[in-house]
Design an enzyme around this catalytic site. Structure first.
Site: not given
Length: 797
Positions: A421, A752
């Site tokens: 919840h 990279c």
């Protein structure tokens, strides 16, 4: 009599068009029974009371006027909400069933018992309001559910209590907020054969990642016993993540995450007494075991995909497993209403700059960072003392807590999973939350200044004090197209799904060592040769981490394969280049059990690292585990988009030795489409680029190491910092030359690093050289993409 004119209707007579008649929940059950049973989705049989049964009960007991008058008083502030709710509920609970309605419910129950082959069969009795569970009314759970109901009298009483739950305080407030007319909302009751999950397990499944909206993932939460503990957030459930696109191939098992929850308690049938269910502690064995087998996980995930396909939208599904016969069932399904409505394009990225001591860890809900004082509330009775704008800290929440949750800056709970919840409501309200911490109410104190961070992956952290952080708005829409592929550097599997919306060309660098250090923590040789370890503390730590694994090496392989699979999934089917481990010896030694297997070196940066380890007796058995993980990732899980990359390969002879060892471990270049790249970070890689290209499918330029070794500059030296320059002419010569050599040999080549982001002219240089790809961090992607597009438009080849 037409089903539409009856007070009781069987599920198989209903469909999703019948929301006004039986509410969203029961209409959905009917839809699945009618259309999805033939596709293998099992739904327990049952029936629903129609809305006219509710109104007949209300009118037979003259309650309509009570409702209208009471709500008028509430609207005029003559009475408070608790008094209004209690007045209406009491009137309903005192009501008598009209004979015809009671007879219809009882007759249907007897027929249901006959279908089940059991007299007084146990049933689940669920409320389904005619405006609940609609796409614009997503706060499910406003009304009551009653489990393990047996006998006609008990069923009628449970149905009456469901009717009364239409007027709980929270349900009245919800309808007022949504603008629903109270007297135009009826309540249908669904009556469904109970699955014996009290001796099995149950939980919730979403067909979308609940935190990032990644639509290729199924999230499954599971706990022992009846499912209310998962929904209510009173347990820390197991969590499983499954990659949807690979589920169609039944030879594969694309389970990308299996997290063992605490599962401290379970809800089961009560033996005797007024209450049909009770909560009891779980055994040590139950806490240590997964609720679902891999086969069960895959079956549920496939059912989730079938249901999602049928409804045409991501779904929120409740499931149960019968402990007596092992059968799985879906007991509820409704549209997911938060992530599926999130608009693509703009994205807010949070990054912590400086922070205090870490106090609490749990599952992160949302992706934001918030600072504020703690407001510690242990019971719903004390919610009146909540301070607006504080961080709500409590054990767990239920619908009664929603009014103060709306006023909180963030929420932290002891218990619960991603489908509890507290998690669901936090998402709906757009609040960051950390659930399932285990001890937040014990560690944090009222008024304490804290930082709640949900921006570091699927784990959320509470830090002491107010951290410094920055927020950047990234807009991934309307980016230019480029010939040069722009890829991502990713290391943290927990954060990989955050970036799925980026239209990248894959992952140019996934660092294996990040997974090893953060998710495994143990030196692979300490697992392969546990008997050689003399460090007792290390042995105890390894024994604890590997608990549940019959073979300690399987712990490494399993954790590594699943960690990397999250990165592979985030960009599937685009290529994901995974670099094999590239720790230095001092970094390896810091892993648990590592000191016994690592030499001490004066200069680890150019010492026993990269390729030289993979065939050495010192690490060969550890490398074999890395290879096993990659093979599992590609062959058993199905991520054939994974490319393997070898770091710091000094010579052609070394390349041949590494490729031989890989082949011995089931990774043979070209077999099943396997590509193997090599890092270009040593001058020898450039000088002999043609020879390396004969052995590898591609290169990835590591500009940091290549600069260091070309210029003879220690990249960590403060004294030489101004000499470390990736744009030095010698370094650029190296880069330009290796690009030409790679292309001449037909090999792919990329770079990279951050240099293209930090220096626009460096991006122009790479484009001019004709580089195939550039790989950058996600937060640099937009800037680099635009710079490369400008460079290409400027006349670069």
């Amino acid at each position: 009599m037409s089903a539409r004119n009856r007070e009781v209707i069987w599920f198989e007579e209903l469909g999703r068009a019948d929301v006004a008649l039986v509410g969203g929940k029961n209409a959905s059950l009917g839809e699945m029974v009618r259309h999805l049973g033939e596709r293998g989705v099992a739904v327990p049989p049952g029936f629903a009371t129609a809305s006219q049964a509710f109104w007949r009960f209300i009118d037979a007991n003259r309650i309509r006027d009570v409702i209208a008058a009471t709500l008028d008083d509430l609207g005029a502030n003559r009475i408070a909400l608790p008094e209004a709710g209690k007045t209406i509920r009491s009137a309903i609970l005192r009501g008598e069933w009209p004979d015809e309605t009671a007879a219809a419910i009882s007759a249907a129950y007897r027929d249901l018992c006959q279908r089940a082959g059991k007299p007084d069969a146990a049933v689940a009795v669920r409320s389904s309001a005619t405006a609940e569970d609609l796409p614009d009314a997503s706060f499910a759970g406003q009304q009551e559910t009653f489990l393990n109901i047996r006998g006609e009298a008990a069923l009628l009483d449970a149905c009456r209590r469901c009717f009364a739950s239409l007027f709980t305080d929270r349900a009245i407030s919800y309808r007022q907020a949504k603008g629903f007319d109270h007297l135009k909302v009826a309540l249908s009751v669904g009556v469904q054969i109970m699955v014996r999950s009290d001796v099995g397990g149950s939980g919730v499944m979403f067909t979308i990642d609940t935190e990032t909206g990644f639509d290729k993932i199924v999230v499954i939460d599971a706990a022992w016993g009846l499912g209310e503990t998962v929904v209510q957030g009173t347990v820390d459930p197991d969590e499983y993540l499954v990659f949807k696109p690979l589920l169609s191939d039944r030879s594969l098992a694309p389970i990308v995450e299996k997290r063992l929850g605490g599962k401290e308690q379970k809800m089961i049938y009560a033996r005797e007494g007024d209450r049909p269910t009770r909560v009891t502690p779980t055994s040590k064995a139950e806490r240590a075991a997964y609720v679902l087998s891999d086969e069960d996980i895959l079956t549920l995930a496939r059912w989730g995909c079938v249901i999602e396909e049928h409804y045409g939208c991501p779904m929120d599904i409740e499931w149960a497993k019968d402990g007596e016969n092992g059968a799985l069932f879906v007991v509820q399904a409704r549209p997911e209403t938060v992530q599926s409505r999130r608009e693509a394009g703009e994205f807010r990225s949070y990054k912590i700059k400086s922070k205090g001591r870490r106090l609490v860890t749990g599952l992160s809900i949302g992706e934001a960072i918030v600072t504020g004082p703690v407001c510690l509330i242990e019971s719903a009775r004390d919610i009146d003392r909540f301070v607006d704008g504080a961080v709500l800290v409590t054990q767990n929440t239920d619908p009664d807590w929603v009014p103060i949750m709306k006023r909180a800056a963030a929420i932290v709970t002891d218990r619960g999973g991603r489908t509890s919840h507290a998690a669901i409501v936090s998402r709906e309200l757009g609040l960051p939350a950390i659930v399932g911490t285990g001890d937040a109410t014990q560690i944090l104190s009222d008024g304490q200044e804290i930082t709640v961070s949900c921006a570091e992956g699927d784990q959320g952290f509470v830090y002491e004090g107010f951290a410094e952080y920055e927020v950047e708005t990234l807009d991934f829409a309307n980016l230019p197209t480029t010939r040069t592929r722009i890829m991502l550097n990713l290391g943290n599997p927990a954060a990989a799904f955050r970036w799925w919306r980026i239209a990248a060309d894959g992952v140019g660098l996934a660092r294996m060592e990040f997974v090893v250090s953060n998710h495994i923590k143990v030196h692979p040789m300490a697992l392969a040769h546990f008997d050689r370890l003399e460090d007792q503390a290390a042995k105890e730590a390894i024994a604890e981490l590997t608990r549940g694994y019959a073979d300690k090496t399987e712990y490494f392989v399993d954790r590594l394969a699943r960690g990397l699979s999250r990165i592979a999934a985030a960009q599937h089917p685009k290529p994901v280049i995974i670099r094999m481990s590239d720790f230095k010896t001092n970094e390896y030694a810091n892993l648990i059990g590592g000191a016994a297997f690592e030499p001490k070196e004066e200069n680890p940066m150019i010492g026993f690292r990269g390729a030289s380890r993979y065939y050495s007796p010192r690490y060969r058995d550890g490398f074999a585990l890395e290879c096993r993980a990659i093979r599992r990732l590609r062959e058993e899980m199905g991520f054939r988009n994974v490319v393997v990359m070898i770091p710091f390969c000094r010579s052609i002879k070394e390349a041949d030795r590494v490729l031989e060892v890989m082949a011995e471990n089931g990774l043979r270049r070209g077999e099943n489409g396997l590509e193997i790249y090599v890092m270009c970070e040593i001058p020898s890689n450039v000088i002999l680029a043609g020879a390396f290209a004969e052995r590898f499918d591609g290169f990835s330029i590591g500009s940091n190491d290549l600069t260091q070794l070309t210029l003879g500059v220690d990249r960590d030296s403060e004294e030489l910092a101004e000499l470390f320059d990736e744009q030095d002419e010698a370094v650029k010569w190296m880069i330009g030359n290796v690009i030409r050599e790679a292309h001449a040999a037909g090999a792919k080549i990329g770079l990279c690093g951050q240099a293209p982001s930090d220096h626009p002219d460096f991006a122009e240089f790479l484009v001019a050289c004709g580089i195939d790809s550039i790989s950058v961090s996600p937060d640099s992607f937009i800037a680099v993409k635009r710079k490369v597009a400008e460079a290409e438009a400027g006349g670069a080849p």
